[in-house]
Design a protein around this motif. Structure first.
Motif, PDB file in Angstrom:
ATOM      1  N   ALA A  60       0.880  -1.244  -0.034  1.00 11.46           N
ATOM      2  CA  ALA A  60      -0.234  -0.109  -0.090  1.00 11.46           C
ATOM      3  C   ALA A  60       0.738   1.107  -0.057  1.00 11.46           C
ATOM      4  CB  ALA A  60      -1.077  -0.089   1.327  1.00 11.46           C
ATOM      5  N   LEU A 106      -0.748   3.307  -5.628  1.00  8.98           N
ATOM      6  CA  LEU A 106      -1.535   4.683  -6.166  1.00  8.98           C
ATOM      7  C   LEU A 106      -2.875   4.571  -5.889  1.00  8.98           C
ATOM      8  CD1 LEU A 106       0.754   5.930  -8.719  1.00  8.98           C
ATOM      9  CD2 LEU A 106       0.926   6.568  -6.565  1.00  8.98           C
ATOM     10  N   SER A 107      -3.419   3.200  -5.949  1.00  5.27           N
ATOM     11  CA  SER A 107      -4.864   2.947  -5.854  1.00  5.27           C
ATOM     12  C   SER A 107      -5.749   3.777  -7.113  1.00  5.27           C
ATOM     13  CB  SER A 107      -5.761   3.507  -4.447  1.00  5.27           C
ATOM     14  OG  SER A 107      -7.028   3.052  -4.134  1.00  5.27           O
ATOM     15  N   ASN A 165     -11.557   1.672  -6.643  1.00  2.00           N
ATOM     16  CA  ASN A 165     -12.102   2.991  -6.303  1.00  2.00           C
ATOM     17  C   ASN A 165     -13.065   2.962  -5.113  1.00  2.00           C
ATOM     18  OD1 ASN A 165     -11.401   3.867  -8.825  1.00  2.00           O
ATOM     19  ND2 ASN A 165     -13.313   3.248  -9.757  1.00  2.00           N
ATOM     20  N   LYS A 166     -13.011   4.226  -4.295  1.00  2.97           N
ATOM     21  CA  LYS A 166     -13.777   4.440  -3.278  1.00  2.97           C
ATOM     22  C   LYS A 166     -15.256   3.994  -3.008  1.00  2.97           C
ATOM     23  CE  LYS A 166     -15.060   8.714  -0.909  1.00  2.97           C
ATOM     24  NZ  LYS A 166     -14.845  10.202  -0.942  1.00  2.97           N
ATOM     25  N   GLU A 167     -15.992   4.095  -4.229  1.00  2.00           N
ATOM     26  CA  GLU A 167     -17.474   4.047  -4.062  1.00  2.00           C
ATOM     27  C   GLU A 167     -17.792   2.646  -4.070  1.00  2.00           C
ATOM     28  OE1 GLU A 167     -16.473   6.454  -6.237  1.00  2.00           O
ATOM     29  OE2 GLU A 167     -17.391   8.286  -5.641  1.00  2.00           O
ATOM     30  N   LYS A 183     -11.681   0.963   3.211  1.00  2.00           N
ATOM     31  CA  LYS A 183     -11.061   2.334   2.995  1.00  2.00           C
ATOM     32  C   LYS A 183      -9.600   2.420   2.709  1.00  2.00           C
ATOM     33  CE  LYS A 183     -13.892   4.508   6.579  1.00  2.00           C
ATOM     34  NZ  LYS A 183     -14.644   3.216   7.284  1.00  2.00           N
ATOM     35  N   SER A 184      -8.996   1.518   3.136  1.00  2.00           N
ATOM     36  CA  SER A 184      -7.369   1.637   2.899  1.00  2.00           C
ATOM     37  C   SER A 184      -7.024   0.944   1.635  1.00  2.00           C
ATOM     38  CB  SER A 184      -6.642   0.876   4.041  1.00  2.00           C
ATOM     39  OG  SER A 184      -6.893  -0.528   4.098  1.00  2.00           O
ATOM     40  N   THR A 185      -5.846   1.416   1.139  1.00  2.00           N
ATOM     41  CA  THR A 185      -5.056   0.881  -0.135  1.00  2.00           C
ATOM     42  C   THR A 185      -4.908  -0.470   0.240  1.00  2.00           C
ATOM     43  OG1 THR A 185      -4.481   3.127  -0.818  1.00  2.00           O
ATOM     44  CG2 THR A 185      -3.485   1.205  -1.889  1.00  2.00           C
ATOM     45  N   ARG A 245      -7.808  -2.689  -0.460  1.00  2.00           N
ATOM     46  CA  ARG A 245      -8.146  -2.939  -1.794  1.00  2.00           C
ATOM     47  C   ARG A 245      -7.208  -3.714  -2.648  1.00  2.00           C
ATOM     48  NH1 ARG A 245      -9.929   3.679  -2.927  1.00  2.00           N
ATOM     49  NH2 ARG A 245     -10.672   3.781  -0.675  1.00  2.00           N
ATOM     50  N   ASP A 288      -9.186   9.853  -3.517  1.00  2.00           N
ATOM     51  CA  ASP A 288      -9.040  10.001  -2.028  1.00  2.00           C
ATOM     52  C   ASP A 288      -8.130   8.993  -1.477  1.00  2.00           C
ATOM     53  OD1 ASP A 288     -10.757   7.109  -1.171  1.00  2.00           O
ATOM     54  OD2 ASP A 288     -10.245   7.196  -3.219  1.00  2.00           O
ATOM     55  N   ASN A 289      -7.308   8.136  -2.399  1.00  2.00           N
ATOM     56  CA  ASN A 289      -6.530   7.207  -1.626  1.00  2.00           C
ATOM     57  C   ASN A 289      -5.130   7.217  -2.015  1.00  2.00           C
ATOM     58  OD1 ASN A 289      -8.359   5.837   0.101  1.00  2.00           O
ATOM     59  ND2 ASN A 289      -6.697   4.110  -0.140  1.00  2.00           N
ATOM     60  N   SER A 336      -0.892   7.863  -2.841  1.00  2.00           N
ATOM     61  CA  SER A 336       0.111   7.919  -1.786  1.00  2.00           C
ATOM     62  C   SER A 336       1.111   8.636  -3.010  1.00  2.00           C
ATOM     63  CB  SER A 336       0.662   6.516  -1.603  1.00  2.00           C
ATOM     64  OG  SER A 336       0.431   5.487  -2.407  1.00  2.00           O
TER      65      SER A 336
END
Lengths: 382, 262
Positions: free
Chosen positions: A269, A273-274, A312-314, A325-327, A330, B213-214, B216
């Motif tokens: 993580a 970069l998500s 993605n967040k949603e 919530k966290s990379t 995911r 949102d995420n 780094s």
């Protein structure tokens, strides 16, 4: 029966397919890469072009060989033509508030598609999607849990013509041999092409369906000799040995299932970069979002399906908030789904070894390295 | 027919570009005017209707002491308050002042700096009053703006994704210019909304929509270094239209030029 043809016959084959009413989709050079786009003739194919791929790096190179298919996994996959990035599911409208609703189907599937130059990895990926979208009842799946057929996918798939090609060399991010999806192509095609440049430029063509047989009858060639078939075996063996990556799949699903609390996820993580590039470069990722929208008058509503990603967040938004919530959570979802829980859900691995997630990750996170690290132990190291 | 809802548009420190996106809605503008009452929109009409408003769009950031009272007043008369654009949502490009000495600027620019009442920082609206929705962009995307207005009129949630610009490149079929050409691009860190405009025309993303949102950012700046990107270029990319927003702010600090005036 295999037919041996001169390479130039390929142009005639494309013409025959086009004249049969198909839209041709295949590899072509665009924006500094080999993209999958609409093509119309032999000169659209990337002849004499190959690619160099590494973590976070893709470059085109010219090569002396006149081969048409001398490249590894193209920048894009065929996914967008079977499951488009955005499609309207339906329209609903009414003239007055509270009045009767009129419903209209959103997307029409009226064209016949021909995929040209489908590599072994991408052909395997279409097979994976056939299961995911309920078009192929995979015997490895629990019969008591049938998948619902995706109608739009099913309609496009039904009319699909597949011209597959076996790779004469593997790229440095390729590992189809580890995933048992290549380099040889055994089934799932209408025609299979193996291309050779050895003083002569020729191809072996096999039909895998009745349609393939019909197409084959339009080509001038001679039946393949024993030598020709041996040459193919040798070519595939060379390709197998040139895989730039490998992944040890023995007990991989079980080992990854036990890696849930590994500190390695947090380590990844810090680099991830998500951004979702891995998922949207992947030929088997299939997640979509459904959006309902009204227009400004409130009299028309549209339901749209769009490509989504577990980064993605949603996507993990449930009542009360985000589940992931966290990379780290995911990335864990993505990797363990692809290599572990996919087996439980769909009866196969979700990875076909094309290596695109390695190449197109802007920071070069390598799924084969991360999986090896996760299964080697739970020690985080860089 | 129900009573038409009242839409008001107000600006703070900004260039008016986001408001003009409403006028850019050429095909939909007449319908919009039929469906809602435009109670205040200085770019289009001198007519001003009193509040309360059903939907208030706020453009611009808070940069002067009298903005404090004005934004509270507008909040009080608005059922829904939506910020439009990078200024209102993140302080905008004028938040570059947050890194500098503003009184020095006013001394240099104005003959009578004592006439100028300005704050040392440019701040987003949400730092001062509750905001119901923040629409990103410099400027906002007119289609997203129409979606937000349509959603609030219909009492539904706007369909505005918070994913990265990369998602839009991939949906469009744009080949990644960073991986295929080595062009430094802020796309992986940046919130979507522009439909990947710059990368599609062979330019790296400038981060107009602010951070997704995420992210780094250190992983990306390290990659830029490997591409041979000048630290000055990296600094400017991060300190652009959303310079005061995390994580752009803290990452930009790392690449700030070491000059005495800093």
């Amino acid at each position: 029966m295999s037919l041996r043809i001169e390479a130039a016959q390929l142009g005639h084959l494309l013409e025959v397919i086009r004249n049969a009413g198909y839209d041709l989709l295949g590899p072509t050079v665009r924006d500094g890469a080999i993209a999958i786009d609409r093509i119309s003739q032999l000169s659209d194919l990337p002849q004499g072009i190959t690619d160099e791929q590494e973590k976070g790096l893709y470059r085109l190179r010219t090569q002396a060989s006149p081969s048409y298919f001398g490249f590894s996994a193209p920048a894009q996959t065929f996914r967008r033509f079977l499951q488009p990035p955005t499609q309207t599911i339906f329209w609903a409208s009414r003239d007055t508030p509270g009045g009767p609703l009129r419903m209209r189907s959103g997307s029409n599937v009226d064209s016949k598609l021909a995929f040209i130059g489908v590599k072994a990895c991408d052909l395997a990926a279409i097979g994976v999607h056939d299961v995911v979208f309920g078009c192929d009842p995979n015997p490895q799946r629990p019969a008591a849990d049938p998948l619902i057929k995706d109608q739009l996918y099913g309609m496009r798939r039904e009319n699909l013509l597949i011209i597959a090609t076996e790779c004469g060399q593997a790229g440095s991010t390729c590992f189809c041999a580890s995933m048992n999806t290549g380099p040889e192509i055994e089934a799932g095609y209408d025609l299979r092409i193996t291309e050779f440049v050895d003083g002569e430029h020729w191809m072996l063509i096999d039909a895998g369906s009745e349609q393939g047989d019909t197409l084959l009858s339009h080509l001038a060639g001679r039946p393949a000799s024993e030598d020709d078939l041996t040459t193919r075996e040798q070519l595939l063996e060379r390709t197998r040995r040139s895989m730039g990556r490998s992944l040890d799949t023995r007990n991989l699903p079980q080992q990854l299932a036990r890696s849930f609390d590994s500190p390695a996820w947090e380590d990844i993580a810090e680099r991830c970069l998500s951004c979702a590039n891995c998922t949207l470069s992947c030929p088997t990722c299939f997640c979509t979002d459904i959006e309902d929208a009204t227009d400004i008058t409130g009299r028309t509503a549209i339901r749209t399906q769009r490509w989504d990603s577990c980064f993605n967040k949603e996507i993990s938004w449930l009542h009360g908030g985000q589940v992931r919530k966290s990379t780290a959570s995911r990335y864990r979802q993505w990797l363990t789904h692809k290599l572990s829980t996919w087996h439980d859900q769909f009866g196969s691995s979700g990875c076909v070894g094309c290596g695109r997630c390695i190449t197109w990750c802007p920071v070069g996170i390598d799924i084969t390295e991360e999986a090896a690290r996760l299964t080697a132990g739970t020690e985080a190291s860089s | 027919m129900a009573v038409k809802k009242k839409l008001a548009v107000f600006k703070f420190a900004s260039c008016d570009g986001c408001q003009l996106s409403i006028l850019d809605l050429e095909d939909e503008l007449l319908t919009l005017a039929q469906e809602i009452t435009i109670a205040n929109f200085a770019e289009a009409s001198r007519a001003v209707l009193d509040g309360p408003y059903d939907l208030t769009l706020i453009e611009g950031s808070i940069t002067t002491p009298h903005d404090f009272a004005r934004i509270r007043e507008l909040r009080d008369m608005s059922k829904f308050l939506v910020t439009i654009g990078a200024c209102a949502t993140a302080g905008g490009i004028q938040a570059l002042r947050n890194f500098a000495d503003v009184s020095e600027y006013t001394r240099l620019v104005y003959a009578r700096p004592d006439y100028v009442e300005t704050l040392h920082k440019s701040t987003p609206i949400a730092e001062h009053v509750p905001v119901d929705f923040e629409l990103r962009g410099c400027p906002v995307n007119k289609h997203q703006l129409l979606e937000v207005i349509s959603a609030f009129i219909a009492d539904r949630k706007p369909n505005i994704s918070s994913d990265s610009v990369c998602v839009e490149c991939k949906r469009r079929g744009t080949v990644c210019i960073m991986v295929a050409k080595g062009t430094p691009c802020l796309g992986p860190l940046t919130h979507s909304g522009c439909n990947a405009l710059c990368p599609t025309y062979d330019r790296g993303c400038f981060g107009c929509y602010g951070p997704q949102d995420n992210s780094s950012p250190a992983a990306l700046t390290q990659y830029w270094q490997e591409l041979g990107t000048d630290p000055q270029v990296m600094f400017r990319l991060l300190r652009n239209f959303n310079p005061a927003t995390e994580p752009f702010r803290s990452e930009s600090e790392k690449w700030a030029p070491k000059t005495p005036e800093q």
